[in-house]
Design a protein around this motif. Structure first.
Motif, mmCIF file in Angstrom:
data_model
loop_
_atom_site.group_PDB
_atom_site.id
_atom_site.type_symbol
_atom_site.label_atom_id
_atom_site.label_comp_id
_atom_site.label_asym_id
_atom_site.label_seq_id
_atom_site.Cartn_x
_atom_site.Cartn_y
_atom_site.Cartn_z
ATOM 1 N N GLY A 179 0.796 -1.218 0.000
ATOM 2 C CA GLY A 179 0.000 0.000 0.000
ATOM 3 C C GLY A 179 0.827 1.267 0.000
ATOM 4 N N ALA A 180 2.142 1.145 0.127
ATOM 5 C CA ALA A 180 3.006 2.324 0.178
ATOM 6 C C ALA A 180 2.912 3.118 -1.127
ATOM 7 C CB ALA A 180 4.448 1.903 0.435
ATOM 8 N N ARG A 181 2.820 4.434 -0.987
ATOM 9 C CA ARG A 181 2.804 5.337 -2.133
ATOM 10 C C ARG A 181 4.225 5.831 -2.380
ATOM 11 N NH1 ARG A 181 -2.260 5.294 -4.782
ATOM 12 N NH2 ARG A 181 -3.814 4.799 -3.183
ATOM 13 N N VAL A 182 4.718 5.616 -3.588
ATOM 14 C CA VAL A 182 6.098 5.955 -3.913
ATOM 15 C C VAL A 182 6.155 6.587 -5.305
ATOM 16 C CG1 VAL A 182 7.051 4.082 -2.501
ATOM 17 C CG2 VAL A 182 6.503 3.661 -4.909
ATOM 18 N N THR B 235 14.129 8.580 -18.031
ATOM 19 C CA THR B 235 13.929 9.991 -17.695
ATOM 20 C C THR B 235 12.510 10.265 -17.215
ATOM 21 O OG1 THR B 235 13.453 10.433 -20.042
ATOM 22 C CG2 THR B 235 15.714 10.787 -19.301
ATOM 23 N N SER B 236 11.731 9.222 -16.979
ATOM 24 C CA SER B 236 10.358 9.373 -16.489
ATOM 25 C C SER B 236 10.288 9.139 -14.995
ATOM 26 C CB SER B 236 9.419 8.375 -17.180
ATOM 27 O OG SER B 236 9.269 8.666 -18.546
ATOM 28 N N THR B 237 9.478 9.927 -14.311
ATOM 29 C CA THR B 237 9.188 9.721 -12.900
ATOM 30 C C THR B 237 7.682 9.773 -12.721
ATOM 31 O OG1 THR B 237 11.276 10.771 -12.242
ATOM 32 C CG2 THR B 237 9.577 10.535 -10.553
ATOM 33 N N VAL B 238 7.091 8.666 -12.247
ATOM 34 C CA VAL B 238 5.638 8.581 -12.122
ATOM 35 C C VAL B 238 5.267 8.101 -10.725
ATOM 36 C CG1 VAL B 238 5.401 8.080 -14.589
ATOM 37 C CG2 VAL B 238 5.507 6.197 -12.955
ATOM 38 N N GLN B 239 4.049 8.428 -10.319
ATOM 39 C CA GLN B 239 3.540 7.948 -9.040
ATOM 40 C C GLN B 239 3.234 6.458 -9.134
ATOM 41 O OE1 GLN B 239 0.141 10.393 -8.196
ATOM 42 N NE2 GLN B 239 1.366 12.162 -7.583
ATOM 43 N N ALA B 240 3.400 5.767 -8.014
ATOM 44 C CA ALA B 240 3.166 4.322 -8.005
ATOM 45 C C ALA B 240 2.711 3.881 -6.621
ATOM 46 C CB ALA B 240 4.440 3.577 -8.397
ATOM 47 N N ARG B 241 2.164 2.675 -6.580
ATOM 48 C CA ARG B 241 1.722 2.077 -5.319
ATOM 49 C C ARG B 241 2.222 0.647 -5.247
ATOM 50 N NH1 ARG B 241 -2.945 -0.719 -3.344
ATOM 51 N NH2 ARG B 241 -3.748 -0.822 -5.476
ATOM 52 N N VAL B 242 2.746 0.262 -4.091
ATOM 53 C CA VAL B 242 3.171 -1.119 -3.866
ATOM 54 C C VAL B 242 1.926 -1.916 -3.507
ATOM 55 C CG1 VAL B 242 4.631 -2.647 -2.498
ATOM 56 C CG2 VAL B 242 5.432 -0.338 -3.066
ATOM 57 N N PRO C 249 8.142 10.124 -2.126
ATOM 58 C CA PRO C 249 7.508 11.307 -2.738
ATOM 59 C C PRO C 249 7.560 12.549 -1.851
ATOM 60 C CG PRO C 249 5.841 9.744 -2.003
ATOM 61 C CD PRO C 249 7.163 9.069 -1.839
ATOM 62 N N GLN C 250 7.714 12.380 -0.543
ATOM 63 C CA GLN C 250 7.773 13.534 0.351
ATOM 64 C C GLN C 250 9.198 14.057 0.527
ATOM 65 O OE1 GLN C 250 5.525 10.883 1.371
ATOM 66 N NE2 GLN C 250 3.999 12.219 0.401
ATOM 67 N N GLU C 251 10.135 13.152 0.763
ATOM 68 C CA GLU C 251 11.495 13.568 1.068
ATOM 69 C C GLU C 251 12.435 13.512 -0.129
ATOM 70 O OE1 GLU C 251 12.931 11.400 4.394
ATOM 71 O OE2 GLU C 251 11.241 11.933 5.701
ATOM 72 N N ALA C 252 11.973 12.938 -1.247
ATOM 73 C CA ALA C 252 12.771 12.835 -2.480
ATOM 74 C C ALA C 252 14.049 12.027 -2.274
ATOM 75 C CB ALA C 252 13.093 14.218 -3.028
ATOM 76 N N THR C 253 14.055 11.114 -1.302
ATOM 77 C CA THR C 253 15.208 10.248 -1.071
ATOM 78 C C THR C 253 14.996 8.909 -1.782
ATOM 79 O OG1 THR C 253 14.183 9.479 0.987
ATOM 80 C CG2 THR C 253 15.782 11.276 1.140
ATOM 81 N N THR C 254 16.090 8.251 -2.134
ATOM 82 C CA THR C 254 16.009 6.961 -2.805
ATOM 83 C C THR C 254 15.679 5.867 -1.798
ATOM 84 O OG1 THR C 254 17.608 7.649 -4.491
ATOM 85 C CG2 THR C 254 17.250 5.287 -4.219
ATOM 86 N N LEU C 255 14.627 5.127 -2.081
ATOM 87 C CA LEU C 255 14.182 4.065 -1.180
ATOM 88 C C LEU C 255 14.673 2.687 -1.614
ATOM 89 C CD1 LEU C 255 10.447 5.152 -0.694
ATOM 90 C CD2 LEU C 255 12.368 5.549 0.873
ATOM 91 N N ALA C 256 14.793 2.472 -2.935
ATOM 92 C CA ALA C 256 15.141 1.126 -3.411
ATOM 93 C C ALA C 256 15.679 1.189 -4.828
ATOM 94 C CB ALA C 256 13.925 0.203 -3.348
ATOM 95 N N ALA C 257 16.479 0.184 -5.159
ATOM 96 C CA ALA C 257 16.847 -0.080 -6.542
ATOM 97 C C ALA C 257 16.014 -1.260 -6.997
ATOM 98 C CB ALA C 257 18.337 -0.396 -6.645
ATOM 99 N N GLY C 258 15.437 -1.168 -8.194
ATOM 100 C CA GLY C 258 14.501 -2.188 -8.639
ATOM 101 C C GLY C 258 14.889 -2.820 -9.952
ATOM 102 N N MET C 259 14.499 -4.091 -10.127
ATOM 103 C CA MET C 259 14.707 -4.852 -11.348
ATOM 104 C C MET C 259 13.360 -5.397 -11.818
ATOM 105 S SD MET C 259 17.618 -4.489 -9.742
ATOM 106 C CE MET C 259 17.409 -5.516 -8.304
#
Length: 443
Positions: free
Chosen positions: A355-358, A364-371, A426-436
């Motif tokens: 349910g996390a919003r990230v 070069t794209s940045t989009v909203q997403a939900r886990v 989305p709030q702090e603009a910090t990197t949370l994870a690297a994804g594959m």
């Protein structure tokens, strides 16, 4: 509306061929704390004569001030450049160094060994062609060794080499070498990883790093450098299908007088795979609209052809709705997706919960997403997947994500460039994870 910038540079009238970027072997080191990574890198730099005289003199002076009594300077100081590293006695960031031999050039990343800095290891290994995993001969294969091998397998690093360091500090080095090789074979069997070669060496003394050692007559394999020199080059991305995420749209400056400036519209970005020539057909991946390349501009000149690794501006024959974040592609063009599964290396102190919003940044794209779900995590001790309700710092977790806007994602197993993404708070603009993207169930 398209993102635009201005330009007063008219394309040249006589296209030339772009000079491809030189191919380097990208090398990363990994291992536990005090396994000797920085010393090994310092030894490589020193013994390949890649250290300037004034640099070596400064390191020798710093070594004497610290009470160093070895024959040479403390070579670890050649890479431990941060003050905090020197004070704490550990490497806490990814330090990049460059060296070359007569046969090959290298970009070398020294990554930290402490478990809490696994995220830095991911950073260094994500673009590496080779990962050298250090193992302390006194300790053998430990949990951090398995973790780094799992990360290398997950990131599809083309080559993995094990440096069995401090071989001079064990009573029976040949037996230790055989035991470690057997342990590594078991670990590799649980991963999609070839059994790595094991080079017994002493970074401190220089045994089997660049020069073969008389102290290990039982070892008939290559030195570490000779092994690196013999490895086949990584896959040449210039032969893959063309991909270029659009970084920005270049339009003429307001009030331009000549026709070349008035009519100019170009799409700038880094070619991440393949090559492009004037006249090639390509597709805007998001819309599926096809077009033809009318021109390619590079460094204030027009070129006939450009390859992966070059940042260029592409001009198209049709006026299409193309903006930052779009993907110009040829060949098997990826279909945009809003839902997908992935493996994340979780890099945040806070837990990852369903349910996390990230934010997902891909190209070069940045989009909203939900886990939408957390499936399981990789148990580093057993190398098996175990059920998990959330992800913790340094976990490798399988998740499902839903995007607010479809992206042209590719499977990471097919393309390290098209299948990689990062997760951002989305709030702090910090990197949370690297994804594959679509990483297989068994890493």
């Amino acid at each position: 509306m398209s993102t635009t910038t201005t330009s007063t540079v008219a394309p040249a009238t006589a296209p030339t061929t772009a000079i491809p970027t030189p191919t380097l072997l990208r090398l990363a080191t990994a291992g536990s704390v005090d396994d000797g990574k920085s010393t090994l890198i310092g030894r490589l730099l020193h013994d390949t004569k890649s250290v300037l005289a004034d640099q070596l003199a400064a390191v020798e002076d710093a070594s004497r001030r610290r009470g160093w009594t070895g024959e040479l300077a403390d070579l670890a100081l050649l890479t431990d450049g941060l003050r905090a590293e020197r004070e704490q006695g550990i490497t806490i960031d990814v330090a990049y160094r460059y060296f070359a031999t007569a046969d090959r050039s290298y970009v070398l990343a020294d990554t930290p060994g402490h478990v809490q800095y696994t995220r830095n290891t991911v950073t260094g290994a994500s673009t590496a062609d080779v990962v050298v995993v250090l193992v302390d001969a006194r300790n053998g294969v430990v949990e951090q060794t398995r973790r780094h091998l799992a990360v290398a397998a997950l990131l599809r690093v083309p080559h993995v080499v094990v440096a069995l360091n401090k071989i001079d500090l064990v009573e029976d080095p040949q037996q230790v070498h055989e035991q470690v090789a057997s342990q590594l074979a078991d670990v590799a069997g649980a991963l999609p990883l070839d059994v790595p070669p094991v080079v017994p060496l002493s970074a401190l003394r220089g045994d089997n790093v660049v020069h073969a050692s008389e102290s290990t007559p039982w070892y008939t394999g290559p030195t570490l450098l000779a092994l690196l020199e013999s490895l086949p080059a990584a896959r040449d991305l210039r032969h893959d299908a063309f991909r270029m995420p659009v970084q920005l749209v270049i339009r003429p400056q307001h009030g331009a007088q000549d026709a070349a400036h008035v009519d100019y519209r170009g799409y700038a970005g880094l070619i991440t795979a393949g090559a492009v020539e004037v006249g090639d057909r390509m597709v805007v991946a998001g819309s599926g609209r096809a077009t033809t390349v009318a021109g390619i501009d590079l460094d204030r000149s027009s070129v006939q052809r450009a390859e992966a690794g070059l940042s260029v501006t592409v001009r198209l024959s049709e006026e299409l709705d193309v903006s930052r974040g779009d993907l110009l592609a040829a060949g098997d063009v990826p279909t945009p997706r809003r839902t997908f599964s992935a493996v994340l290396c979780w890099l945040s102190e806070g837990p990852l919960r369903p349910g996390a919003r990230v934010l997902v940044k891909h190209g070069t794209s940045t989009v909203q997403a939900r886990v939408t779900s957390v499936r399981d995590r990789l148990d580093i001790s057993t190398l098996e997947h175990v059920p998990a309700e959330q992800g913790e710092l340094n976990d490798l977790v399988r998740v499902d994500l839903e995007l607010a806007q479809a992206l042209p994602l590719e499977s990471y197993s097919d393309s390290r460039e098209g299948g990689a993404f990062i997760v951002i708070d989305p709030q702090e603009a910090t990197t949370l994870a690297a994804g594959m993207v679509d990483a297989p169930g068994r890493h």
